[in-house]
Design an enzyme around this catalytic site. Structure first.
Site, mmCIF file in Angstrom:
data_model
loop_
_atom_site.group_PDB
_atom_site.id
_atom_site.type_symbol
_atom_site.label_atom_id
_atom_site.label_comp_id
_atom_site.label_asym_id
_atom_site.label_seq_id
_atom_site.Cartn_x
_atom_site.Cartn_y
_atom_site.Cartn_z
ATOM 1 N N HIS A 40 -29.820 25.189 5.068
ATOM 2 C CA HIS A 40 -31.277 25.338 5.026
ATOM 3 C C HIS A 40 -31.679 26.512 5.907
ATOM 4 O O HIS A 40 -30.975 26.846 6.847
ATOM 5 C CB HIS A 40 -31.942 24.066 5.529
ATOM 6 C CG HIS A 40 -31.748 22.916 4.613
ATOM 7 N ND1 HIS A 40 -32.049 21.629 4.966
ATOM 8 C CD2 HIS A 40 -31.283 22.854 3.350
ATOM 9 C CE1 HIS A 40 -31.773 20.822 3.965
ATOM 10 N NE2 HIS A 40 -31.309 21.533 2.967
ATOM 11 N N THR A 41 -32.803 27.122 5.577
ATOM 12 C CA THR A 41 -33.295 28.217 6.405
ATOM 13 C C THR A 41 -33.568 27.705 7.814
ATOM 14 O O THR A 41 -34.373 26.800 8.004
ATOM 15 C CB THR A 41 -34.586 28.805 5.819
ATOM 16 O OG1 THR A 41 -34.354 29.124 4.468
ATOM 17 C CG2 THR A 41 -34.992 30.041 6.574
ATOM 18 N N GLN A 42 -32.858 28.257 8.790
ATOM 19 C CA GLN A 42 -33.072 27.843 10.170
ATOM 20 C C GLN A 42 -33.899 28.867 10.927
ATOM 21 O O GLN A 42 -34.482 28.570 11.946
ATOM 22 C CB GLN A 42 -31.732 27.664 10.880
ATOM 23 C CG GLN A 42 -30.881 26.563 10.266
ATOM 24 C CD GLN A 42 -31.555 25.197 10.309
ATOM 25 O OE1 GLN A 42 -32.305 24.895 11.226
ATOM 26 N NE2 GLN A 42 -31.296 24.369 9.319
#
Lengths: 265, 253
Positions: A40-42
């Site tokens: 996931h986009t962190q």
């Protein structure tokens, strides 16, 4: 061989059930073969900085520069961060540019679906904003956010103006002046002073001046900004997004400031 | 700390799905009315996002809900409560009673026990017996009926004031007299407005505007409400309870 439809197109897992023998083994619907490596986009990677927007007499005006940064590197200097959606809406984006490009595709699909109905109904800015806020809120609720702050501006053919914000948390709000990123700190006070109470009388030239002045202050003070920008407007007549332009800036004063220009002790 | 510890594994930075958008809400129940109020400032940190984002919502003619905390959760929660109330109306051809709305809200909040709506709710309105009521909730659904409650950024400023002025805490009645159990509407409105002007003075996240909802029981006297400057009626059914809204400006700084 495993012929079970649930496993079509999936890499073979010989550990689990090599021959698909009777009885058919349990296969939960949500088995994710790559579960452990789905990312996931962190954090945002290629980012756009501030977007500014104001209401004025004829509609809504929005401004953003053309820079997409890679950390502190000014990586892409010809990026369009303001887009037209449908016939009477503009969306300006800051934050992750790849997430924004994904949003553009989602919006294009939405608009095409709506046109295909040919039922005489139109997606206005209010609807686009609602769609975006539902999408961004749903994604934050999956802890898989779309890392953007968006400004949505619009003007109906009857002249009703709309201006609202939505971000990666699904937070929304509306006001006569809006700014994202460093713009919220640096430009927003200038915009409020120039616009609040004058939304219905500001001319187009005045609105452009207010935004350009604010962009110039941002360019002087925000290290992730660029002196190359576009100004977009929506009026009852429709959308206009300007070509990229730049402003004159003065850096002569730097010479005399210790620690700023080239000094010899 | 030695370097080996920091190099041991990749550092995980977790995305935080919550935010706090400031503001304060407040509700007071009278004998046959209920007052629910909230400021209209929405902020994040030191930024004022907007000077007008309503936190108080009319649900039915006899129920008003105030939500405070994380604004995105608040708006979504109100949207879902309104949806459930509409379904109830279609199924039963009447508005849901206030105590049932309160229980519905607790179920909806507890349903998200392990990923809570970061929202403090205060529900005000008129009970089926015609009495004014206030229900207050925590983010995961614990709730109780009370006479008054403040929540949000300035809860710690407002609630003690309300305890003193409405519950008469730390006040001794004059000999031969007793404290009233319910205050008249005019007194309550004055207390609510004073609470918010004071909270605005002392809390940076409170200000800009004030929205006060007043719910009157069926057939209750109008209490001189029509004299209030700028009052607007929002009632949908003339026979039943009546809902009014009063707006005031608060300081912008």
């Amino acid at each position: 061989m495993d012929h079970h439809p649930m496993n079509w197109g999936r890499p073979r897992n010989d550990m689990a059930d090599p021959y698909g023998t009777y009885p058919i083994p349990q296969r939960p619907m949500n088995t994710q073969t790559f579960e452990d490596s789905v990312q996931h986009t962190q954090q945002p990677i290629v980012t756009g900085a501030s977007v500014l927007a104001i209401k004025y007499a004829n509609g809504v005006m929005l401004a953003a520069d053309n820079l997409a940064s890679y950390g502190s590197l000014a990586r892409f200097k010809d990026v369009k961060r303001v887009i037209q959606v449908g016939s009477s809406t503009i969306v300006g984006a800051s934050g992750d540019m790849s997430d924004f490009q994904y949003l553009q595709r989602e919006l294009d699909e939405l608009v095409i679906d709506e046109i295909t109905h040919s039922d005489g109904h139109n997606l206005g800015a209010k609807e686009i904003h609602e769609y975006l806020s539902n999408l961004l809120y749903a994604r934050r609720s999956k802890i898989n956010p779309l890392w953007n702050s968006l400004l949505v501006g619009g003007c109906s053919p009857e002249g009703k103006r709309f201006l609202a914000y939505v971000d990666l948390l699904g937070t929304t709000y509306s006001a006569s002046t809006l700014a994202t990123g460093y713009g919220a700190y640096i430009a927003q006070p200038l915009l409020r002073k120039a616009v609040e109470g004058r939304e219905d009388t500001l001319t187009e030239a005045e609105a452009v001046k207010i935004l350009e002045d604010s962009l110039k202050v941002l360019y002087y003070r925000d290290a992730r900004s660029l002196n190359k920008y576009q100004i977009a407007k929506v009026t009852a007549q429709g959308v206009e997004i300007s070509d990229s332009k730049s402003q004159d800036t003065t850096w002569g004063f730097a010479e005399g400031i210790r620690g700023y220009g080239a000094q010899t002790q | 700390m030695s370097d080996t510890v920091t190099l041991a594994g990749p550092q995980q930075r977790q995305f935080n799905p919550y935010s706090d958008n400031g503001g304060t809400i407040l509700a007071v129940a009278g004998a046959n009315f209920s007052v629910i109020a909230g400021d209209t400032r929405q902020s994040e940190g030191y930024n004022i996002q907007t000077r007008y984002a309503p936190k108080v919502f009319r649900l039915t003619d006899k129920a008003v809900l105030a939500v405070n905390g994380f604004a995105a959760d608040g708006n979504m929660f109100v949207k879902k409560v309104k949806q459930r109330l509409e379904w109830y109306r279609h199924a039963h051809s009447k508005d849901m009673p206030l105590r049932s709305i309160a229980r519905l809200i607790q179920s909806m909040l507890y349903g998200r026990r392990f990923f809570p709506y970061y929202v403090y709710n205060i529900l005000g309105g008129i009970e089926e017996d015609g009495s004014g009521a206030v229900y207050s909730f925590d983010p995961v659904g614990s709730y109780e009926r009370e006479t008054c409650r403040a929540a949000g950024a300035a809860q710690s400023l407002v609630q003690p004031f309300l305890d003193n002025q409405i519950y008469f805490k730390n006040q001794v009645a004059a000999p031969g007299t007793s404290h009233p159990s319910h205050l008249p509407l005019s007194d309550v409105l004055a207390l609510v407005i004073d609470s918010f002007t004071s909270a605005t003075e002392r809390h940076i996240e409170v200000g800009d505007g004030l929205e006060i909802f007043i719910v009157l029981a069926r057939g209750a006297p109008i209490h001189g409400l029509e004299a209030i400057q700028g009052i607007q009626e929002m009632t949908s059914n003339a026979e039943g309870e009546r809902v009014f809204i009063v707006r005031r400006v608060l300081k912008y700084d």
